[in-house]
Design a protein around this motif. Sequence first.
Motif, mmCIF file in Angstrom:
data_model
loop_
_atom_site.group_PDB
_atom_site.id
_atom_site.type_symbol
_atom_site.label_atom_id
_atom_site.label_comp_id
_atom_site.label_asym_id
_atom_site.label_seq_id
_atom_site.Cartn_x
_atom_site.Cartn_y
_atom_site.Cartn_z
ATOM 1 N N LEU A 498 0.841 -1.203 0.000
ATOM 2 C CA LEU A 498 0.000 0.000 0.000
ATOM 3 C C LEU A 498 0.871 1.246 0.000
ATOM 4 N N VAL A 499 0.527 2.192 -0.850
ATOM 5 C CA VAL A 499 1.186 3.500 -0.889
ATOM 6 C C VAL A 499 0.114 4.582 -0.793
ATOM 7 N N ALA A 516 -2.271 7.693 10.369
ATOM 8 C CA ALA A 516 -2.583 6.359 10.901
ATOM 9 C C ALA A 516 -1.819 5.276 10.136
ATOM 10 N N ILE A 517 -1.818 5.371 8.809
ATOM 11 C CA ILE A 517 -1.102 4.382 7.993
ATOM 12 C C ILE A 517 0.393 4.440 8.291
ATOM 13 N N GLN A 518 0.901 5.650 8.522
ATOM 14 C CA GLN A 518 2.329 5.809 8.825
ATOM 15 C C GLN A 518 2.665 5.281 10.216
ATOM 16 N N GLY A 523 1.675 1.255 5.382
ATOM 17 C CA GLY A 523 1.963 1.620 4.003
ATOM 18 C C GLY A 523 2.992 2.736 3.991
ATOM 19 N N ILE A 524 3.447 3.077 2.819
ATOM 20 C CA ILE A 524 4.466 4.123 2.677
ATOM 21 C C ILE A 524 3.805 5.416 2.192
ATOM 22 N N ILE A 525 4.110 6.508 2.871
ATOM 23 C CA ILE A 525 3.565 7.826 2.524
ATOM 24 C C ILE A 525 4.574 8.519 1.621
ATOM 25 N N SER A 580 6.249 13.104 4.811
ATOM 26 C CA SER A 580 6.268 11.929 3.936
ATOM 27 C C SER A 580 7.457 11.033 4.262
ATOM 28 N N ASP A 581 7.244 9.716 4.125
ATOM 29 C CA ASP A 581 8.357 8.765 4.246
ATOM 30 C C ASP A 581 9.341 8.971 3.100
ATOM 31 N N VAL A 582 8.787 9.262 1.946
ATOM 32 C CA VAL A 582 9.597 9.561 0.764
ATOM 33 C C VAL A 582 9.169 10.930 0.253
ATOM 34 N N VAL A 583 10.100 11.886 0.289
ATOM 35 C CA VAL A 583 9.790 13.244 -0.169
ATOM 36 C C VAL A 583 10.120 13.356 -1.651
ATOM 37 N N MET A 584 9.120 13.770 -2.425
ATOM 38 C CA MET A 584 9.328 13.983 -3.857
ATOM 39 C C MET A 584 9.330 15.482 -4.130
#
Length: 755
Positions: A498-499, A516-518, A523-525, A580-584
Amino acid sequence: MNTILNFMKRNYKILLAIVFLSATLFAFKIKSSNEPDPDKDKLLLELLTFVIEKGHYNPATIDDTFSKGIYKDYIQALDPSKRFFLQSDIDEFSKYETELDDELINKDLTFFNLTYDRLMKRMEESKKLYSGILASPFDYSIDESFNTDYVKAPYAKDVSELKDRWRKQIKLSTLSSLTDRLKIQENKNKGMSNSIENDSLIGVKVAVNNEDDFYKKNNTSADTGKAKTFAELEKETRESAKKSLDEYFGFMNDLDKDDWFSVYINSITARFDPHTNYFAPEEKERFDVSISGKLEGIGARLQKKNDFTEISELISGGPAWRGKQLEAGDLVMKVAQGNAEPVDVVGMRLDDVVKKIKGPKGSEVRLTVKKVDGTIKVISIIRDIVEIEETYAKSSVVEKNGLKYGVIYLPKFYIDFENKDGRDAGKDIALEVERLKKANVSGIVLDVRDDGGGSLSTVVDIAGLFIEQGPIVQIKSAGRKKEVLFDRDSKIEWDGPLVIMVNSFSASASEILAAAIQDYKRGIIIGSKQTYGKGTVQNVIDLNQFVRNSSVGDLGALKTTTQKFYRINGGSTQLDGVSSDVVMPDRYAYLKMGERDVDNAMPWDKIDPADYTVWNKNANFNQAILNSKNRIEHNSQFKLIEENAKWIDSRSDDNTYSLNIDKFKIAQNEIEEKSKKYRPISQYKNSLHFSSLPYEVSEMDKDSILKEKRDRWHEGLSKDIYVEEALNVLDDLQSKPVVKKTISTKLKKDKLAKS
């Protein structure tokens, strides 16, 4: 919407207290609704301040500081571009700067009446100003400039200075339009396309007034095919500017005193916090439609066109769409209820026309319309429930590296509070997940970018689809113990990769879901550095319930902040948002657009964590995050987006424009030359193919509008590098390594040789 709603049920104690205390509040006589009623506005003020002070999470002190805030917000709302009021007006108004708290307590409307009357007077004077300015050609050879930073600009000292400000503002608008027209014509002469690169990407365009689609106009003479002269193009830009301003003032004329009083009231409510707002009756109705995604009516969007009301769009599936008689572009001339006498609506306020056309399911409305070909036709339509498709969740499937993935887009956390069996975001997301499971997807991306929030209950339901059971969010009312909202259903709807996709406009309910997901590490945010940063809950309270035997008409509603919500780890999303877990990289990452940048935002704090168990069924979780960060760091497109974001930020203070055409062209050409570097951002396209699920394909065969909307969405997904990276993360989350599709060097050479 940028809000989360907890309608009535959880805050019944607060509301009961308000109702009890209001029993003796309104003792003065309410006049009949068919005569002038100076007491209605005073009643509204008393109601609003009472309900806010008793029900708000942290009501502000009503003092001189409070008064100064009202004054500043209200004056700015009345005249944001400082093109109506003179400095002498402001000097007169400023006497009330520290008196508005007293006026509010005493229900005194002196300041409002003064500013309203003066604004109406200045607007009438301004109509003559712009008409006179646009009557003659501009001299673009003069070396002068205009600064568009209205916040720092002083008010005009006198009418002469005000007229010059109008002149320069209009001149900048027409100059921008004129240079574009000249460029189109020049490109045509060179045999090039008659389109101009869309510079909205890099913020080059000067947008002072909304010009009317001049890009669509042909810059050659219709009869001779010859290029138009400079004088002809210059005249066109003035005509276009006048049309735009005429329409603007037409809209302003449609606003009555009640509309302006709503502006004043909301300048008061904003001092409590940014999300406490007054809804006038029409605004409350629009809010209800927004949160539920449905209405009762004919299913047509209307817009004002001079004195006429035009059908701008038919809503797919609605009664007007099904009837196949009413069309976009039709002008509504008269409206009749069933067999009653038609009422002429030409020149009528748009809101009033809408009221006449909308109505309960099963009732008849007859529209007399002027068709595009000039013919007059009477069209009978039976009103029905109309669902606004853009409100609701939708999903798509895509194949990548031999696996199938699902993408769900949720525009808002919608719910129908009037019908527990109606559609809501929780039920619909569950349905989309079930459909994707049947399609054998190996991972799901849930996209809540630009989702400003909605219903609190639906976010609990949605988060619960992805965990076995446990707490989702904690909420706290002022002076009360925290309450933990749980997913108590042990069933898990989706236990695969899940993302969650977010951006800086993902707010409120979106932040509860992402947090909550984080916290569960479910899942990954991925997305912007942080989400919007709204950690408060609002209730919508019908003000009519507090006044008995009232004949003043509908008083509207108040949306007020009654609670704060907290992550299950005890932290708050207020101001900080969800990181975010991964910053874009994001083109707008450096612009100030979050809750932390808004006046009167409530502070960040934290509480004790809830008891929850972290998800431990994905061994690739941390590695997937590292892989994504590494890809982004070395991706040339993301590097370009980051560079573009810094460039946009560097230009945010460039507010002065030359009104000399040669200098203006040079400046714009320099910007456009620099911006060419960033054009690949808008031209990007991935190699993925997105498609609808089988059930929707069948619907699209019968509904061309739906097909067009889905095709447009799928095309957008195929150009979305953020979605592409989300799918890469799903690859990395697979329990078995994904075999990446590659072409050997030899095969590449063979392919090139054959081409």
